[in-house]
Structures are given as C-alpha cells and as structure tokens.
Motif scaffolding. Sequence first.
Motif, PDB file in Angstrom:
ATOM      1  N   LEU A 143       0.937  -1.193   0.416  1.00  0.00           N
ATOM      2  CA  LEU A 143       0.086  -0.086  -0.164  1.00  0.00           C
ATOM      3  C   LEU A 143       1.204   0.989   0.422  1.00  0.00           C
ATOM      4  O   LEU A 143       0.132   2.493  -0.395  1.00  0.00           O
ATOM      5  N   GLU A 144       2.275   1.162   0.272  1.00  0.00           N
ATOM      6  CA  GLU A 144       3.097   2.430   0.707  1.00  0.00           C
ATOM      7  C   GLU A 144       2.845   2.515  -0.700  1.00  0.00           C
ATOM      8  O   GLU A 144       3.214   3.855  -0.816  1.00  0.00           O
ATOM      9  N   HIS A 145       4.006   2.198  -1.169  1.00  0.00           N
ATOM     10  CA  HIS A 145       3.994   1.547  -2.461  1.00  0.00           C
ATOM     11  C   HIS A 145       3.226   2.541  -3.881  1.00  0.00           C
ATOM     12  O   HIS A 145       3.575   3.003  -4.526  1.00  0.00           O
ATOM     13  N   LYS A 171       0.323   4.043  -2.418  1.00  0.00           N
ATOM     14  CA  LYS A 171       0.275   5.658  -2.109  1.00  0.00           C
ATOM     15  C   LYS A 171       1.065   6.806  -2.541  1.00  0.00           C
ATOM     16  O   LYS A 171       1.065   7.646  -2.951  1.00  0.00           O
ATOM     17  N   LYS A 172       2.275   6.399  -2.548  1.00  0.00           N
ATOM     18  CA  LYS A 172       3.765   7.268  -3.867  1.00  0.00           C
ATOM     19  C   LYS A 172       3.249   7.354  -5.016  1.00  0.00           C
ATOM     20  O   LYS A 172       3.718   8.491  -5.278  1.00  0.00           O
ATOM     21  N   ALA A 230       0.696   7.099  -6.418  1.00  0.00           N
ATOM     22  CA  ALA A 230      -0.421   7.902  -6.578  1.00  0.00           C
ATOM     23  C   ALA A 230      -0.292   9.472  -6.700  1.00  0.00           C
ATOM     24  O   ALA A 230      -0.941  10.441  -7.127  1.00  0.00           O
ATOM     25  N   LYS A 231       0.754   9.313  -5.170  1.00  0.00           N
ATOM     26  CA  LYS A 231       1.374  10.950  -5.051  1.00  0.00           C
ATOM     27  C   LYS A 231       1.678  11.474  -6.112  1.00  0.00           C
ATOM     28  O   LYS A 231       1.160  12.333  -6.711  1.00  0.00           O
ATOM     29  N   LEU A 248      -6.305  14.175  -4.431  1.00  0.00           N
ATOM     30  CA  LEU A 248      -5.731  12.903  -4.199  1.00  0.00           C
ATOM     31  C   LEU A 248      -6.525  12.394  -4.581  1.00  0.00           C
ATOM     32  O   LEU A 248      -5.699  10.802  -4.538  1.00  0.00           O
ATOM     33  N   LEU A 267      -5.796   8.985  -6.564  1.00  0.00           N
ATOM     34  CA  LEU A 267      -5.719   7.150  -6.036  1.00  0.00           C
ATOM     35  C   LEU A 267      -6.734   6.188  -6.750  1.00  0.00           C
ATOM     36  O   LEU A 267      -6.870   5.429  -6.553  1.00  0.00           O
ATOM     37  N   TRP A 274     -10.455   3.206  -4.853  1.00  0.00           N
ATOM     38  CA  TRP A 274      -9.336   2.408  -4.019  1.00  0.00           C
ATOM     39  C   TRP A 274      -9.489   1.854  -2.942  1.00  0.00           C
ATOM     40  O   TRP A 274      -8.970   0.486  -1.903  1.00  0.00           O
ATOM     41  N   LYS A 283      -7.844  -1.588  -1.691  1.00  0.00           N
ATOM     42  CA  LYS A 283      -7.084  -1.909   0.063  1.00  0.00           C
ATOM     43  C   LYS A 283      -7.695  -2.822   0.844  1.00  0.00           C
ATOM     44  O   LYS A 283      -6.968  -4.300   1.211  1.00  0.00           O
TER      45      LYS A 283
END
Length: 93
Positions: free
Chosen positions: A12-14, A16-17, A19-20, A35, A39, A51, A55
């Motif tokens: 999820l961290e990857h 989210k990055k 998506a940013k 954002l 996402l 999303w 998730k």
Amino acid sequence: MSNSKLPERPSLEHLKKLAKNRLQEMRRTDPDAKLAAALLHVARELGYLSWRALKAEIDGQRARTIGNPVMRFLAVANVDRSIAFTATRWDSS
C-alpha cells in the motif's frame, strides 16, 4: 478479483507514493486535481473499481497470510481509531 494486476506481494505504501506522483502529473493539466482522483486512477489501472476495493483486497491478502487470529484481525483493523489502542489520560478530578 480475477482481472487484478496486483503483484504477488503488493505494498500500500508503494501504491500511495505512485498515486502522489500521479497527482503531480494530473495537476499539470488540472491544478484542482485531488489525491482521491489519483488514488482512484491507480486502483482502476490495477483492475479495481475504487481505492477502497483495492485496499480491502491487499488487507485481505495480508490477513490470509497471518496464522494467529488476533494478529490477522489487527492487520486489517483500524487500531489507530480504536479506543482500546489509544493513549488516553483519565482525569480523576
């Protein structure tokens, strides 16, 4: 989801990055891009309708790999908002 394009061990961290980064690209053409739209774009690229669905799938995969039932629950629970896990100070005055 059968048409999912998730890697074997998604992060999820990857995502989210990713998506940013996508948000920065989107803001070049639409300065008001949010954002949430980025996402959603990432989720749809991976074959999910939202999303939240993406998730939930990742959380579910992670929970299925954990043997202990309590740890399986904690892996998908939002313990940050749980009263049992918040540090509260009880004022007795």
